[in-house]
Design an enzyme around this catalytic site. Sequence first.
Site, PDB file in Angstrom:
ATOM      1  N   GLU A 428       0.838  -1.194   0.000  1.00 56.87           N
ATOM      2  CA  GLU A 428       0.000   0.000   0.000  1.00 56.87           C
ATOM      3  C   GLU A 428       0.879   1.253   0.000  1.00 56.87           C
ATOM      4  O   GLU A 428       1.714   1.440   0.877  1.00 56.87           O
ATOM      5  CB  GLU A 428      -0.881  -0.007   1.258  1.00 56.87           C
ATOM      6  N   ASP A 511      -0.859  -0.967   5.775  1.00 51.81           N
ATOM      7  CA  ASP A 511      -0.726  -0.349   7.094  1.00 51.81           C
ATOM      8  C   ASP A 511      -1.676  -1.013   8.094  1.00 51.81           C
ATOM      9  O   ASP A 511      -2.721  -1.522   7.712  1.00 51.81           O
ATOM     10  CB  ASP A 511      -1.091   1.144   7.023  1.00 51.81           C
ATOM     11  N   ASP A 513      -3.789   0.220   9.961  1.00 49.53           N
ATOM     12  CA  ASP A 513      -4.871   1.129  10.363  1.00 49.53           C
ATOM     13  C   ASP A 513      -6.132   0.806   9.550  1.00 49.53           C
ATOM     14  O   ASP A 513      -6.166  -0.167   8.801  1.00 49.53           O
ATOM     15  CB  ASP A 513      -4.436   2.593  10.167  1.00 49.53           C
ATOM     16  N   ASP A 515      -7.547   2.322   7.006  1.00 46.76           N
ATOM     17  CA  ASP A 515      -7.357   2.356   5.549  1.00 46.76           C
ATOM     18  C   ASP A 515      -6.665   1.094   5.052  1.00 46.76           C
ATOM     19  O   ASP A 515      -7.017   0.548   4.007  1.00 46.76           O
ATOM     20  CB  ASP A 515      -6.515   3.576   5.138  1.00 46.76           C
TER      21      ASP A 515
END
Length: 647
Positions: A428, A511, A513, A515
């Site tokens: 990503e 990541d 998180d 997203d």
Amino acid sequence: MAAVDTQKVHYDAEQIQVLKGLDAVRKRPSMYIGSTGVRGLHHLVYEVVDNSIDEALAGFCDKIDVFIHSDNSISVIDNGRGFPVDIHPEMGIPGVEVAMTVLHAGGKFGSGGYKVSGGLHGVGVSVVNALSEWLQVEVSRNGKLYRQRYERGVTVSKLEEIGKSAHTGTKVSFKPDAEIFDKTEYSFDTLSQRLRELAFLNKGVRISLTDEREGGEEVVFEYKGGIASFIEYLNKNKIGLHKVVHFEDNRDNTDVEVGLQYNDSYMENILTFANNINTAEGGTHLSGFKTAMTRVINDYARKNNILKEKDSNLSGDDIREGLTAVISVKLLNPQFEGQTKTKLGNGEISGLVNTIVGEKLSEFLEQQPAVAKRIIEKALTASRARDAARKASELIKRKSVLEHSTLPGKLADCSEKDPTKCELYIVEGDSAGGSAKQGRDRRYQAILPLRGKILNVEKARLDKMLANEEIRSMITALGTGLAMETTSEDEDNDGYNLSKLRYHRIIIMTDADVDGAHIRTLLLTFFYRYMRPLVNNGHIYIAQPPLYQVKSGKEKAYAYDDKELKEVLKNFPRKKYSLQRYKGLGEMNPEQLWETTMDAERRIILQVTLEDAFEADEVFSTLMGDKVEPRRDFITRNARYVRNLDV
Ligand code: 0RA
């Protein structure tokens, strides 16, 4: 006197037979209940509940209460007529005792409704008795309360009259034998799911489940709408295109009940049941339903000039896109076939379901032309999208054949040519992609950075996905093309070229998180829907970047979750240390990324199973749906999903 003696001898011989029968069950439990694992354990409860459901189907029972007691023993209580207690003429023991101790006696003593044969259900309550440390039955009948007890299938007390009773019914309590089962702890969720299903399939029966263990809960299922309620439940996160269509009929001694509703998604979700058993492998009821759907909708579309003469027919796949349906048949002598004995084999059922669904569905379309139009428009859109996707997929394939060397510009390929040794990291973001390119072992690790933009793919429409530059470069890099039209009938994907796969490990690195979770969900959904053979063959993995770095002078350590952090910090208590929480991959330099997430000697990667991918697909549908409520739910649901993957 002689006559009595004869009967006594006869009785003993019967008893020996009984012991032999139940002994066979204890020797080979899996033959009777499938396994001695958790499934088999739960199966005991289903077997007992089935008896009460039979009584309900016969029209004598409308309430079933199930208890998980604190010692993981179970009670099932119903308000039916109560097990017969009179002496069985041949066996010389009470009817209830025959049912409890004679293998396969169930059918003869059943309340005469639809009996299940073959498959796993319907093996008889004597099997539950044989596999229980103890079992106790209480019968309310004839104004009296009776009780009898057994241990590991052996009668330990005569059927006793222990009091009066103003009502009728049966209570069966048992404790699964720890000598037989690997685990004897019941799952509330597993039981409640099945009981909910039974309540949908047998409308008007009130089924409760009470968990008496610590922190346990209670649920009650009662659905006046039957299968219509089932459809509403399945579509609760989606927007229906019309009111649920629901019909039932009885012909040739067979009950057929069907519910269906189109929704705004693109998935086909059809559940089928035969005598309340989930026929996961489908069978004749499913094929009859599919045939009727395809025929009736095409006929209607032609008759009303929505399909013109020159147009070809709508395919079954197009017609079933966005359809949720439940088909339940109840028949005499069901034949269960297939690998897991969950495929209905009775040939006559396909024509019967075809006829009934054909009649009712035509009627529905005639009565609601506006809805009919909406459904056909949807199928037409599906058909156009499928054409567009097919073309796009062919174009990608042709392009990659013609310009063989033109791998995507953003791909940093590895030097190794043997695909079994190669890995592709799908990363990503460009910045993390840069670190990965520098940190990798370029001999066998390739890096493809994806920009967060793919998040903007609004709907799970295949043609839109394929129009996306990021997705296309991924397809080209992998080399296989797409596995199109993966329907339940066609799981093998003959056309799919696994031998062209350029990397045998495809590792998604995002990541830690929301997203990152989102992008991973999208990728998993893509693989699940359009490259499922990669999932089936274990080629897809998820990288696990650390969440924390602890540092003291030259000494450093990483932790992958909060629990591990606690452990790690124990080694640093007396030192002055710094703690960094990584918010994204971009915060790691190439060396850190290598040693924590990419070095095969030290990294953790999780292999994605079909269930993971299926779950991602569900999360994805929820997220992309038009309803606001479920979308809000996503954050919490997704949090759990991430945790599951971390295990
Ligand atoms: C056979 C005959 C009759 C009742 C039952 C079986 C029966 C079995 C179970 C097992 C659990 N709950 C049950 N409820 C009923 C009734 C025969 C009669 O009354 O005529």
